[in-house]
Design a protein around this motif. Structure first.
Motif, PDB file in Angstrom:
ATOM      1  N   UNK A 180       0.846  -1.199   0.000  1.00  0.00           N
ATOM      2  CA  UNK A 180       0.000   0.000   0.000  1.00  0.00           C
ATOM      3  C   UNK A 180       0.874   1.240   0.000  1.00  0.00           C
ATOM      4  N   UNK A 181       0.497   2.214  -0.836  1.00  0.00           N
ATOM      5  CA  UNK A 181       1.261   3.471  -0.880  1.00  0.00           C
ATOM      6  C   UNK A 181       0.402   4.540  -1.517  1.00  0.00           C
ATOM      7  N   UNK A 182       0.866   5.793  -1.477  1.00  0.00           N
ATOM      8  CA  UNK A 182       0.099   6.903  -2.073  1.00  0.00           C
ATOM      9  C   UNK A 182       0.889   7.428  -3.265  1.00  0.00           C
ATOM     10  N   UNK A 183       1.472   8.613  -3.165  1.00  0.00           N
ATOM     11  CA  UNK A 183       2.387   9.147  -4.180  1.00  0.00           C
ATOM     12  C   UNK A 183       3.413  10.019  -3.475  1.00  0.00           C
ATOM     13  N   UNK A 184       4.661  10.070  -3.987  1.00  0.00           N
ATOM     14  CA  UNK A 184       5.699  10.876  -3.338  1.00  0.00           C
ATOM     15  C   UNK A 184       5.654  12.320  -3.833  1.00  0.00           C
ATOM     16  N   UNK A 185       6.246  13.237  -3.094  1.00  0.00           N
ATOM     17  CA  UNK A 185       6.330  14.638  -3.548  1.00  0.00           C
ATOM     18  C   UNK A 185       7.029  14.708  -4.899  1.00  0.00           C
ATOM     19  N   UNK A 186       7.959  13.766  -5.117  1.00  0.00           N
ATOM     20  CA  UNK A 186       8.738  13.776  -6.368  1.00  0.00           C
ATOM     21  C   UNK A 186       7.834  13.766  -7.598  1.00  0.00           C
ATOM     22  N   UNK A 187       6.715  13.015  -7.537  1.00  0.00           N
ATOM     23  CA  UNK A 187       5.820  12.936  -8.710  1.00  0.00           C
ATOM     24  C   UNK A 187       5.264  14.321  -9.043  1.00  0.00           C
ATOM     25  N   UNK A 188       4.860  15.043  -8.039  1.00  0.00           N
ATOM     26  CA  UNK A 188       4.270  16.376  -8.247  1.00  0.00           C
ATOM     27  C   UNK A 188       5.357  17.346  -8.699  1.00  0.00           C
ATOM     28  N   UNK A 189       6.559  17.195  -8.148  1.00  0.00           N
ATOM     29  CA  UNK A 189       7.662  18.098  -8.518  1.00  0.00           C
ATOM     30  C   UNK A 189       8.038  17.882  -9.985  1.00  0.00           C
ATOM     31  N   UNK A 190       8.044  16.640 -10.430  1.00  0.00           N
ATOM     32  CA  UNK A 190       8.390  16.358 -11.831  1.00  0.00           C
ATOM     33  C   UNK A 190       7.362  17.000 -12.770  1.00  0.00           C
ATOM     34  N   UNK A 191       6.079  16.868 -12.448  1.00  0.00           N
ATOM     35  CA  UNK A 191       5.037  17.466 -13.290  1.00  0.00           C
ATOM     36  C   UNK A 191       5.009  18.977 -13.114  1.00  0.00           C
TER      37      UNK A 191
END
Ligand code: PCP
Length: 396
Positions: A180-191
């Motif tokens: 189980x996991x959500x999403x990391x800040x990295x995903x939002x930073x990349x976009x």
């Protein structure tokens, strides 16, 4: 050339993770023909960390594999059993008894203790978190704080202690659950844009993965939570992993986010909290309306339960060292009152001092003459056993 500074299963089984003084002890016993001296050794904990009134025993299955093919008998509390440092009369409670020729197993003492000290510490803190969180979801996020080779053990112990899910692939395998996991800040930073990142996640990731949007990367949690609720029709929850520099009265922020989401009809969108959570924080945030928690360091970096193994009989002689109690013992428990009584092995089955019902012996056969004789329930069953016991216990 080994990539990681860890010992292999084979090296542990060969006793190569032992302390040198056990190797020298075996050397001396062998040279004096004493290696087959029959002993009774018991494993106890002087006390539990942070004055915990109870702990959860974990690591027994690995320990059994360590002793397979070693000519000893082992009697142990089953994995997942609640443990007390002392019984109702203040006597130290043996959680395990090892009987056999000392020279044949002395090098295993180090690994034996390592296997139950760390895992029991993690399972115990996880169980305390379980008591605090009530029916709120608890996800183990802590493996990133520890050596990766330990991640299956850490996640398994957290799950057995009562967590609902784990974040690692190997931890999920070890618990036979889905990671189980959500999403990391990295995903939002990349976009570079929250909505673009959330929407991409929603487009790409399998439908059966709950949509949990991280809402603290660039701006106010309340505003991002509303934005995410409007952007994703199937949004399950918003994750707040607010940096400590911005946390202030975090419970108030949770109440505010809850209020504003409800105000706009997003009553089904849950609030998932992570980052720096301990028992007090989970209690406060649960009362403020949080629905789920990702707990890392507090559980994966739990204090160990400092078990010790001591010889209490040698060659039939009663011989405990100072500070320990001699003689082979039995541990009796009333599973309703969760009361323990420690007695000499030869004494008759006692009645519970509280309810007068017959008590049950806790030290069950695990290994007989080097052969595994105990069933190994699956982690989900052990977790169920832990939750049953937790219902009868208070946190303090
Ligand atoms: C951390 C990450 C961990 C959480 C917090 C555990 O957030 O999500 O799982 O924290 P704890 O050890 O303090 O309990 P970040 O470091 O912000 O990482 P990410 O952006 O990948 O979520």
């Amino acid at each position: 050339m080994r990539s990681f500074h860890t010992a292999s299963d084979r090296e542990v089984k060969l006793g190569e993770t032992t302390d040198i003084y056990f190797v020298r002890t075996r050397q001396v016993l062998n040279s004096k023909g004493l290696e087959n001296t029959p002993v009774v050794a018991e494993v106890t904990a002087n006390h539990l960390p942070e004055n915990w009134p109870w702990g959860i025993l974990c690591g027994v299955h690995e320990l059994a594999h360590l002793f397979e093919d070693t000519p000893v008998n082992i009697f142990s509390m089953p994995e997942g059993s609640v443990l007390h440092a002392v019984d109702s009369r203040g006597l130290r409670v043996p959680i395990m008894r090892i009987e056999g020729p000392y020279g044949k197993f002395c090098v295993y003492e180090t690994a034996l203790l390592g296997l139950i000290c760390q895992a029991s510490g993690i399972a115990s803190r996880a169980a305390r978190m379980r008591k605090v969180a009530g029916d709120k979801q608890l996800v183990s996020f802590g493996i990133r704080r520890m050596h990766p080779c330990l991640s299956p053990m850490i996640d398994r112990a957290a799950f057995i202690g009562g967590f609902d899910a784990v974040s690692s692939l190997k931890g999920a395998e070890a618990t036979e659950t889905d990671p189980v996991g959500t999403m990391p800040h990295a995903l939002i930073i990349i976009f570079g844009d929250q909505v673009a990142a959330w929407t991409a996640f929603d487009e790409v990731v399998e439908d059966d993965v709950p949509r949990v949007a991280l809402v603290d990367t660039y701006s106010d949690e309340k505003m991002e939570a509303i934005l995410a609720s409007k952007a994703l029709r199937k949004l399950r929850a918003v994750r707040l992993d607010t940096p400590s520099s911005r946390r202030g009265d975090f419970a108030e922020i949770v109440r505010e986010v809850r209020w504003e989401l409800d105000l706009r009809g997003f009553k089904s969108v849950e609030i998932f909290i992570s980052g720096g959570l301990d028992e007090d924080a989970v209690k406060r945030l649960r009362d403020a309306g949080a629905d789920a928690f990702g707990v890392g360091t507090y559980v994966s970096n739990s204090p160990t339960i400092n078990f010790a193994m001591d010889i209490v009989e040698a060659d039939g002689r009663l011989c405990a060292k100072r500070g320990k109690f001699g003689g082979r013992k039995e541990v009796w428990r009333c599973s309703d009152c969760m009361v323990d009584i420690v007695q000499l092995y030869s004494e008759p089955q006692p009645k519970c001092p509280r309810c007068s019902r017959k008590m049950a012996s806790m030290l069950q056969p695990l290994i007989r003459n080097g052969k595994l004789v105990a069933e190994f329930p699956k982690p989900k069953e052990i977790r169920r056993y832990v939750l049953e016991q937790l219902r009868k216990l208070a946190l303090e």
